[in-house]
Design a protein around this motif. Structure first.
Motif, mmCIF file in Angstrom:
data_model
loop_
_atom_site.group_PDB
_atom_site.id
_atom_site.type_symbol
_atom_site.label_atom_id
_atom_site.label_comp_id
_atom_site.label_asym_id
_atom_site.label_seq_id
_atom_site.Cartn_x
_atom_site.Cartn_y
_atom_site.Cartn_z
ATOM 1 N N GLY A 1 0.800 -1.213 0.000
ATOM 2 C CA GLY A 1 0.000 0.000 0.000
ATOM 3 C C GLY A 1 0.840 1.273 0.000
ATOM 4 O O GLY A 1 2.046 1.258 0.305
ATOM 5 N N PRO A 2 0.214 2.418 -0.323
ATOM 6 C CA PRO A 2 0.956 3.677 -0.469
ATOM 7 C C PRO A 2 1.536 4.212 0.824
ATOM 8 O O PRO A 2 2.413 5.075 0.801
ATOM 9 C CB PRO A 2 -0.099 4.638 -1.040
ATOM 10 C CG PRO A 2 -1.425 4.052 -0.639
ATOM 11 C CD PRO A 2 -1.221 2.574 -0.642
ATOM 12 N N ALA A 3 1.063 3.728 1.961
ATOM 13 C CA ALA A 3 1.581 4.203 3.243
ATOM 14 C C ALA A 3 2.878 3.504 3.643
ATOM 15 O O ALA A 3 3.465 3.837 4.681
ATOM 16 C CB ALA A 3 0.533 4.014 4.341
ATOM 17 N N LEU A 4 3.318 2.551 2.838
ATOM 18 C CA LEU A 4 4.521 1.782 3.132
ATOM 19 C C LEU A 4 5.499 1.855 1.968
ATOM 20 O O LEU A 4 5.092 1.922 0.813
ATOM 21 C CB LEU A 4 4.175 0.302 3.361
ATOM 22 C CG LEU A 4 3.339 -0.067 4.575
ATOM 23 C CD1 LEU A 4 2.880 -1.517 4.461
ATOM 24 C CD2 LEU A 4 4.132 0.136 5.840
ATOM 25 N N THR A 5 6.784 1.806 2.259
ATOM 26 C CA THR A 5 7.772 1.580 1.215
ATOM 27 C C THR A 5 7.969 0.076 1.083
ATOM 28 O O THR A 5 7.697 -0.686 2.029
ATOM 29 C CB THR A 5 9.125 2.219 1.554
ATOM 30 O OG1 THR A 5 9.697 1.541 2.681
ATOM 31 C CG2 THR A 5 8.968 3.704 1.856
ATOM 32 N N PRO A 6 8.422 -0.390 -0.070
ATOM 33 C CA PRO A 6 8.704 -1.823 -0.191
ATOM 34 C C PRO A 6 9.675 -2.323 0.873
ATOM 35 O O PRO A 6 9.506 -3.416 1.411
ATOM 36 C CB PRO A 6 9.294 -1.937 -1.603
ATOM 37 C CG PRO A 6 8.666 -0.821 -2.365
ATOM 38 C CD PRO A 6 8.576 0.308 -1.374
ATOM 39 N N GLY A 7 10.693 -1.515 1.185
ATOM 40 C CA GLY A 7 11.646 -1.924 2.198
ATOM 41 C C GLY A 7 10.998 -2.099 3.558
ATOM 42 O O GLY A 7 11.316 -3.052 4.297
ATOM 43 N N GLN A 8 10.098 -1.200 3.916
ATOM 44 C CA GLN A 8 9.379 -1.334 5.184
ATOM 45 C C GLN A 8 8.534 -2.597 5.203
ATOM 46 O O GLN A 8 8.484 -3.312 6.217
ATOM 47 C CB GLN A 8 8.500 -0.108 5.408
ATOM 48 C CG GLN A 8 9.266 1.156 5.733
ATOM 49 C CD GLN A 8 8.373 2.387 5.726
ATOM 50 O OE1 GLN A 8 7.353 2.444 5.035
ATOM 51 N NE2 GLN A 8 8.761 3.407 6.501
ATOM 52 N N ALA A 9 7.862 -2.865 4.091
ATOM 53 C CA ALA A 9 7.022 -4.066 4.029
ATOM 54 C C ALA A 9 7.869 -5.326 4.184
ATOM 55 O O ALA A 9 7.488 -6.257 4.906
ATOM 56 C CB ALA A 9 6.247 -4.099 2.714
ATOM 57 N N VAL A 10 9.019 -5.366 3.522
ATOM 58 C CA VAL A 10 9.904 -6.534 3.632
ATOM 59 C C VAL A 10 10.403 -6.689 5.071
ATOM 60 O O VAL A 10 10.392 -7.793 5.632
ATOM 61 C CB VAL A 10 11.088 -6.396 2.651
ATOM 62 C CG1 VAL A 10 12.177 -7.428 2.963
ATOM 63 C CG2 VAL A 10 10.601 -6.574 1.212
ATOM 64 N N ASP A 11 10.829 -5.589 5.679
ATOM 65 C CA ASP A 11 11.340 -5.665 7.050
ATOM 66 C C ASP A 11 10.265 -6.127 8.020
ATOM 67 O O ASP A 11 10.533 -6.961 8.913
ATOM 68 C CB ASP A 11 11.880 -4.301 7.484
ATOM 69 C CG ASP A 11 13.178 -3.917 6.793
ATOM 70 O OD1 ASP A 11 13.816 -4.816 6.194
ATOM 71 O OD2 ASP A 11 13.540 -2.726 6.843
ATOM 72 N N ARG A 12 9.066 -5.620 7.863
ATOM 73 C CA ARG A 12 7.994 -5.982 8.791
ATOM 74 C C ARG A 12 7.549 -7.427 8.591
ATOM 75 O O ARG A 12 7.268 -8.137 9.568
ATOM 76 C CB ARG A 12 6.820 -5.016 8.640
ATOM 77 C CG ARG A 12 7.136 -3.637 9.217
ATOM 78 C CD ARG A 12 6.083 -2.600 8.904
ATOM 79 N NE ARG A 12 4.747 -2.997 9.317
ATOM 80 C CZ ARG A 12 3.688 -2.188 9.261
ATOM 81 N NH1 ARG A 12 3.821 -0.935 8.813
ATOM 82 N NH2 ARG A 12 2.499 -2.608 9.650
ATOM 83 N N ALA A 13 7.504 -7.895 7.349
ATOM 84 C CA ALA A 13 7.171 -9.307 7.113
ATOM 85 C C ALA A 13 8.271 -10.208 7.651
ATOM 86 O O ALA A 13 7.998 -11.286 8.204
ATOM 87 C CB ALA A 13 6.955 -9.546 5.623
ATOM 88 N N SER A 14 9.524 -9.776 7.531
ATOM 89 C CA SER A 14 10.656 -10.585 7.989
ATOM 90 C C SER A 14 10.650 -10.773 9.501
ATOM 91 O O SER A 14 11.223 -11.750 10.010
ATOM 92 C CB SER A 14 11.975 -9.929 7.561
ATOM 93 O OG SER A 14 12.093 -9.894 6.151
ATOM 94 N N ALA A 15 10.019 -9.849 10.206
ATOM 95 C CA ALA A 15 9.946 -9.970 11.655
ATOM 96 C C ALA A 15 9.061 -11.137 12.084
ATOM 97 O O ALA A 15 9.156 -11.604 13.223
ATOM 98 C CB ALA A 15 9.429 -8.667 12.270
ATOM 99 N N ARG A 16 8.218 -11.634 11.155
ATOM 100 C CA ARG A 16 7.299 -12.728 11.465
ATOM 101 C C ARG A 16 7.638 -14.027 10.742
ATOM 102 O O ARG A 16 7.118 -15.079 11.096
ATOM 103 C CB ARG A 16 5.864 -12.320 11.096
ATOM 104 C CG ARG A 16 5.344 -11.089 11.818
ATOM 105 C CD ARG A 16 5.093 -11.346 13.298
ATOM 106 N NE ARG A 16 4.447 -10.210 13.932
ATOM 107 C CZ ARG A 16 3.130 -10.058 14.037
ATOM 108 N NH1 ARG A 16 2.326 -10.993 13.582
ATOM 109 N NH2 ARG A 16 2.633 -8.978 14.593
#
Length: 242
Positions: A206-221
């Motif tokens: 989504g537009p509120a996230l950068t791809p890098g943020q999405a990858v980092d947050r998914a990687s936490a799980r």
């Protein structure tokens, strides 16, 4: 400028399948394969950002410099042919959608073969008829979530797959009591972990996230490899580490 809506090319088993046809994806698709070279199209749901380029594909298939041996096999949610005809028809005679597309309506548990690719579709949770799909060929397996909230059907479909291509549209979960129809990055990581997949690729960020943020947050799980489906990127469907 060069970032179209949802659309992917899946190749395997001698077959090529256009998966979702959001606005701008037909142009990108034709950098790799022409309409007349496709073996099938698979559509997850009928929101425009996943199917609008079917309208352009219809005109291309029938009226451009494209030679079809037969109408292109089109897998999609119930009512997809009538939805296309509604947009395409400009007079009293219904546009001949079936001249361009051999429509096969999806259902939960739908199975099909396209060349050497086996396709299994499951109904998922998007507040409307929507589907995820598993592709298998030669021992490799790819699951695409389409648009959906976390749900048992997706987790079951993705069980043990080599690659999970999963949407991560939400920056935050909905407020209590609100309907959830997408994944957060954390949800994508949870689905990947619960399914025991080899690798996670996040998409539809989504537009509120950068791809890098999405990858980092998914990687936490999820402890396995996590990547982002950047426009034009290509990914081999093999088990992580193989």
């Amino acid at each position: 400028m060069d970032n179209p809506c949802s659309g992917y090319l899946v190749s395997g088993g001698g077959a090529r399948v256009w998966v979702d046809a959001g606005t701008g994806t037909l142009t990108q698709l034709q950098r790799h394969v022409g309409l007349g070279e496709l073996d099938a199209i698979w559509i997850s749901h009928l929101h425009a950002d996943h199917c609008a380029d079917l309208l352009t594909a219809y005109y291309g298939a029938l009226y451009a410099d494209v030679e079809l041996a037969a109408p292109i096999t089109l897998f999609g949610p119930p009512g997809i042919a009538d939805r296309l005809a509604h947009f395409l028809t400009n007079g009293p005679v219904r546009s001949p959608v079936e001249s361009a597309f051999d429509v096969r309506e999806l259902r939960d548990g739908h199975e099909a073969r396209v060349g050497g690719l086996a396709l299994t579709s499951r109904a998922v949770a998007h507040g409307m008829p929507a589907f995820a799909v598993r592709f298998e060929s030669g021992g490799g397996s790819l699951v695409y979530s389409g648009d959906t909230a976390p749900c048992d059907a997706l987790t079951e479909l993705a069980e043990g797959c080599d690659v999970l291509l999963c949407e991560a549209d939400l920056a935050e979960p909905p407020v209590p009591g609100g309907e959830q129809v997408h994944h957060t990055p954390e949800d994508a990581g949870d689905t990947a972990r619960a399914s025991g997949v080899g690798r996670l690729i996040v998409t539809h960020v989504g537009p509120a996230l950068t791809p890098g943020q999405a990858v980092d947050r998914a990687s936490a799980r999820f402890g396995g490899p996590v990547e982002h489906a950047a426009p034009g990127a290509a990914f081999p469907v093999v088990r992580a580490g193989s």
